[in-house]
Design a protein around this motif. Structure first.
Motif, PDB file in Angstrom:
ATOM      1  N   ARG A 124      37.548  42.721  39.536  1.00 43.26           N
ATOM      2  CA  ARG A 124      37.904  44.022  40.044  1.00 43.26           C
ATOM      3  C   ARG A 124      38.347  43.863  41.382  1.00 43.26           C
ATOM      4  O   ARG A 124      38.043  43.204  42.166  1.00 43.26           O
ATOM      5  CB  ARG A 124      36.464  44.633  39.995  1.00 43.26           C
ATOM      6  N   ALA A 125      39.436  45.093  41.749  1.00 45.12           N
ATOM      7  CA  ALA A 125      40.107  44.765  42.935  1.00 45.12           C
ATOM      8  C   ALA A 125      38.821  45.284  44.096  1.00 45.12           C
ATOM      9  O   ALA A 125      38.145  46.276  43.506  1.00 45.12           O
ATOM     10  CB  ALA A 125      41.191  45.793  42.969  1.00 45.12           C
ATOM     11  N   PRO A 126      39.094  44.806  45.255  1.00 47.61           N
ATOM     12  CA  PRO A 126      37.940  45.476  46.081  1.00 47.61           C
ATOM     13  C   PRO A 126      38.596  46.810  46.495  1.00 47.61           C
ATOM     14  O   PRO A 126      39.581  47.286  46.354  1.00 47.61           O
ATOM     15  CB  PRO A 126      38.270  44.494  47.383  1.00 47.61           C
ATOM     16  N   VAL A 127      37.399  47.508  46.990  1.00 43.17           N
ATOM     17  CA  VAL A 127      37.667  48.964  47.377  1.00 43.17           C
ATOM     18  C   VAL A 127      37.533  49.207  48.969  1.00 43.17           C
ATOM     19  O   VAL A 127      36.612  48.558  49.501  1.00 43.17           O
ATOM     20  CB  VAL A 127      36.566  49.628  46.646  1.00 43.17           C
ATOM     21  N   ASP A 128      38.237  50.203  49.519  1.00 46.40           N
ATOM     22  CA  ASP A 128      37.968  50.506  50.967  1.00 46.40           C
ATOM     23  C   ASP A 128      38.171  52.164  50.776  1.00 46.40           C
ATOM     24  O   ASP A 128      38.045  52.850  49.679  1.00 46.40           O
ATOM     25  CB  ASP A 128      38.984  49.685  51.790  1.00 46.40           C
ATOM     26  N   ALA A 129      38.418  52.543  51.969  1.00 45.01           N
ATOM     27  CA  ALA A 129      38.672  54.219  52.109  1.00 45.01           C
ATOM     28  C   ALA A 129      39.694  54.616  51.560  1.00 45.01           C
ATOM     29  O   ALA A 129      39.581  55.676  50.957  1.00 45.01           O
ATOM     30  CB  ALA A 129      39.101  54.256  53.622  1.00 45.01           C
ATOM     31  N   CYS A 130      40.719  53.815  50.868  1.00 42.07           N
ATOM     32  CA  CYS A 130      41.725  54.483  50.082  1.00 42.07           C
ATOM     33  C   CYS A 130      41.627  54.164  48.472  1.00 42.07           C
ATOM     34  O   CYS A 130      42.206  54.830  47.825  1.00 42.07           O
ATOM     35  CB  CYS A 130      43.208  53.632  50.460  1.00 42.07           C
ATOM     36  N   GLY A 131      40.478  53.871  48.443  1.00 43.69           N
ATOM     37  CA  GLY A 131      39.976  53.440  46.878  1.00 43.69           C
ATOM     38  C   GLY A 131      40.159  51.791  46.571  1.00 43.69           C
ATOM     39  O   GLY A 131      40.171  51.354  47.589  1.00 43.69           O
ATOM     40  N   SER A 132      40.647  51.859  45.428  1.00 42.88           N
ATOM     41  CA  SER A 132      40.884  50.228  44.946  1.00 42.88           C
ATOM     42  C   SER A 132      42.183  49.766  45.715  1.00 42.88           C
ATOM     43  O   SER A 132      43.073  50.353  45.866  1.00 42.88           O
ATOM     44  CB  SER A 132      41.153  50.169  43.348  1.00 42.88           C
ATOM     45  N   ARG A 133      42.037  48.745  46.377  1.00 41.91           N
ATOM     46  CA  ARG A 133      42.984  48.124  47.064  1.00 41.91           C
ATOM     47  C   ARG A 133      44.169  47.247  46.207  1.00 41.91           C
ATOM     48  O   ARG A 133      43.821  46.454  45.344  1.00 41.91           O
ATOM     49  CB  ARG A 133      42.381  46.926  48.162  1.00 41.91           C
ATOM     50  N   PRO A 134      45.505  47.761  46.391  1.00 35.85           N
ATOM     51  CA  PRO A 134      46.551  47.262  45.598  1.00 35.85           C
ATOM     52  C   PRO A 134      46.643  45.791  45.712  1.00 35.85           C
ATOM     53  O   PRO A 134      46.454  45.178  46.993  1.00 35.85           O
ATOM     54  CB  PRO A 134      47.754  47.965  46.122  1.00 35.85           C
ATOM     55  N   ARG A 136      48.972  42.435  46.447  1.00 37.67           N
ATOM     56  CA  ARG A 136      50.241  42.019  46.976  1.00 37.67           C
ATOM     57  C   ARG A 136      51.108  41.132  46.064  1.00 37.67           C
ATOM     58  O   ARG A 136      50.360  40.476  45.184  1.00 37.67           O
ATOM     59  CB  ARG A 136      50.090  41.468  48.267  1.00 37.67           C
ATOM     60  N   ALA A 137      52.228  41.442  46.010  1.00 32.15           N
ATOM     61  CA  ALA A 137      53.173  40.616  45.055  1.00 32.15           C
ATOM     62  C   ALA A 137      53.024  38.993  45.400  1.00 32.15           C
ATOM     63  O   ALA A 137      52.972  38.170  44.790  1.00 32.15           O
ATOM     64  CB  ALA A 137      54.576  40.948  45.023  1.00 32.15           C
ATOM     65  N   GLU A 138      52.654  38.811  46.814  1.00 30.07           N
ATOM     66  CA  GLU A 138      52.733  37.263  47.209  1.00 30.07           C
ATOM     67  C   GLU A 138      51.258  36.826  47.108  1.00 30.07           C
ATOM     68  O   GLU A 138      51.044  35.653  47.873  1.00 30.07           O
ATOM     69  CB  GLU A 138      53.079  37.471  48.720  1.00 30.07           C
ATOM     70  N   GLY A 139      50.309  37.647  46.858  1.00 29.60           N
ATOM     71  CA  GLY A 139      48.848  37.277  46.816  1.00 29.60           C
ATOM     72  C   GLY A 139      47.930  38.024  47.633  1.00 29.60           C
ATOM     73  O   GLY A 139      48.456  38.373  48.694  1.00 29.60           O
ATOM     74  N   GLY A 140      46.746  38.020  47.378  1.00 26.11           N
ATOM     75  CA  GLY A 140      45.708  38.842  48.144  1.00 26.11           C
ATOM     76  C   GLY A 140      45.816  40.332  48.003  1.00 26.11           C
ATOM     77  O   GLY A 140      46.693  40.798  47.198  1.00 26.11           O
ATOM     78  N   TYR A 141      45.245  40.959  48.972  1.00 25.06           N
ATOM     79  CA  TYR A 141      45.082  42.569  48.602  1.00 25.06           C
ATOM     80  C   TYR A 141      45.464  43.404  49.923  1.00 25.06           C
ATOM     81  O   TYR A 141      45.364  42.740  51.076  1.00 25.06           O
ATOM     82  CB  TYR A 141      43.631  42.932  48.249  1.00 25.06           C
ATOM     83  N   TYR A 142      45.911  44.393  49.842  1.00 25.16           N
ATOM     84  CA  TYR A 142      46.371  45.257  51.139  1.00 25.16           C
ATOM     85  C   TYR A 142      45.022  45.795  51.468  1.00 25.16           C
ATOM     86  O   TYR A 142      43.991  45.754  50.668  1.00 25.16           O
ATOM     87  CB  TYR A 142      47.172  46.177  50.487  1.00 25.16           C
ATOM     88  N   ALA A 143      45.219  46.355  52.899  1.00 26.72           N
ATOM     89  CA  ALA A 143      43.987  46.999  53.204  1.00 26.72           C
ATOM     90  C   ALA A 143      44.260  48.281  53.841  1.00 26.72           C
ATOM     91  O   ALA A 143      45.611  48.511  54.222  1.00 26.72           O
ATOM     92  CB  ALA A 143      43.440  46.021  54.456  1.00 26.72           C
ATOM     93  N   CYS A 144      43.357  49.343  53.616  1.00 25.21           N
ATOM     94  CA  CYS A 144      43.731  50.622  53.829  1.00 25.21           C
ATOM     95  C   CYS A 144      43.887  50.953  55.209  1.00 25.21           C
ATOM     96  O   CYS A 144      43.362  50.717  56.020  1.00 25.21           O
ATOM     97  CB  CYS A 144      42.409  51.769  53.344  1.00 25.21           C
TER      98      CYS A 144
END
Length: 387
Positions: A124-134, A136-144
């Motif tokens: 499951r993708a982690p969640v923050d203020a924006c909702g589910s964090r997308p 990254r194509a290069e790995g890892g997740y974006y942060a709101c």
């Protein structure tokens, strides 16, 4: 004499009938066929996606792997044993528990059970203020880093400024005056509505560079000086104006540089995430503008969105130091690597840009016609950014 001879002959024959069985006589007797040994099926080796069945039987015997199905056995694979009588059969691992056996030379092995494949639970993708964090194509997740879902009854002025020709001197489309009023910018029911309007009478559009008369109001909101960002993901959920197929309406979700670090447009760059023209309504266009761009390569002409005017869709760009990737409803529809004139590295897209939403009247081939209604509205469900 003849009677004695006959008696002796009879006695000899009788002795032959009751003579003991010797080794010689035993070897001459016909052999009874031996019953073949039961084939051996060793414990199956279950891997993540396959199962290996192995064992032994008579040399060169045909081995049938059978699976228990209700009240019968079904052959699912067949192999011939080696000269040494060994065999190996590989199957896809079943999704449910199954029972197997092998049959060879008319006999069957003991039964063996195979457990089902374990399907891993999707991460499951982690969640923050924006909702589910997308991701990254290069790995890892974006942060709101920014979001607005327009839940109130007025535009949040701490996040957005409203473009006004009286302040900036900018105008939109065919002499469209940027104004800040309830007709051009309205928030209600969790939606932002940006509207361009043709008024019944002309008015004076004030500008520091020379006022002019017009009957056209247009609308733009931006995060200039309130939220800027270099690189990341920028996304909005939009429904384009209802006037599909009639020339005259122009809508856009885009990024613009906070400072003109590399000179006037297009030197400092511009990123059009989603640009829509009512005269060509089946497509929404992403573009990357900069000095020396090849316009045949710097815009995505194949990003189709036939229901842009009748349904909400998500429009996003992922901006890295080397490439812009544009996603419509989560599908990559266009990407671009820029090669500006006289610049190096990530220039001019290495400076902070701000978010812009625009609704204006069209120009050129998309100039407003008499068939176009007096109002045209871009509807925004939400805007989000991630770093």
């Amino acid at each position: 004499m003849g009677g004695l001879k006959a008696a002796l002959t009879a006695l000899i024959c009788a002795g032959a009938l009751f003579a003991p069985v010797t080794a010689e006589t035993a070897s001459a007797a016909p052999e009874r066929p031996e019953r073949p040994e039961r084939p051996v099926l060793t414990k199956p080796v279950a891997r993540s996606s396959t199962v290996v069945f192995a064992g032994r039987t008579r040399a060169r015997a045909v081995v049938r792997l059978q699976e228990r199905r209700h009240a019968s056995w079904a052959t699912v694979a067949q192999r011939r044993a080696t000269k040494k009588g060994t065999f190996k059969i590989v199957l896809a691992r079943p999704a449910t528990a199954r029972t197997y056996r092998v049959k060879a030379a008319g006999r069957v092995s003991h039964k063996r059970a195979v457990a089902p494949a374990v399907v891993p639970t999707p991460e499951r993708a982690p969640v923050d203020a924006c909702g589910s964090r997308p991701q990254r194509a290069e790995g890892g997740y974006y942060a709101c880093s920014f979001y607005d879902e327009f839940d109130g009854d007025a535009l949040d002025r701490s996040r957005w400024m409203v473009q006004q020709t009286s302040f900036s001197g900018m105008y939109g489309g065919s002499k469209g005056c940027y104004v800040d009023n309830e007709r051009t910018v309205r928030v209600s029911g969790g939606l932002l509505r940006l509207t361009s309007t043709i008024l019944p009478t002309e008015f004076l559009c004030r500008s520091p560079y020379g006022s002019f008369t017009t009957n056209a109001e247009v609308s733009t909101v931006a995060t200039r000086s309130k939220f800027t960002q270099t690189y990341g993901r920028f996304e909005a959920r939009l429904k384009m104006p209802a006037e599909s197929g009639i020339a005259g309406s122009h809508s856009a979700f885009w990024l613009y540089p906070q400072d003109q670090a590399y000179g006037r447009w297009p030197g400092s760059g511009e990123v059009d995430i989603a640009e829509w023209f009512s005269g060509l309504p089946a497509n929404v266009y992403p573009s990357v503008h900069y000095a020396g761009e090849n316009t045949q390569l710097s815009s995505g002409y194949s990003c189709r969105m036939p229901t842009a005017s009748t349904a909400f869709h998500n429009y996003a760009v992922e901006w890295t130091p080397k490439i812009m990737r544009f996603y419509y409803d989560g599908r990559l529809c266009y990407s671009h690597r820029w090669t500006p004139t006289g610049m190096t590295g990530a220039q001019p897209f290495d400076k902070p840009f701000y978010l812009v939403l625009t609704q204006v009247w069209g120009l050129g081939w998309n100039t407003r016609t008499d068939k176009m209604p007096d109002t045209s509205t871009l509807v925004v469900d939400w805007v989000k950014a991630w770093s």
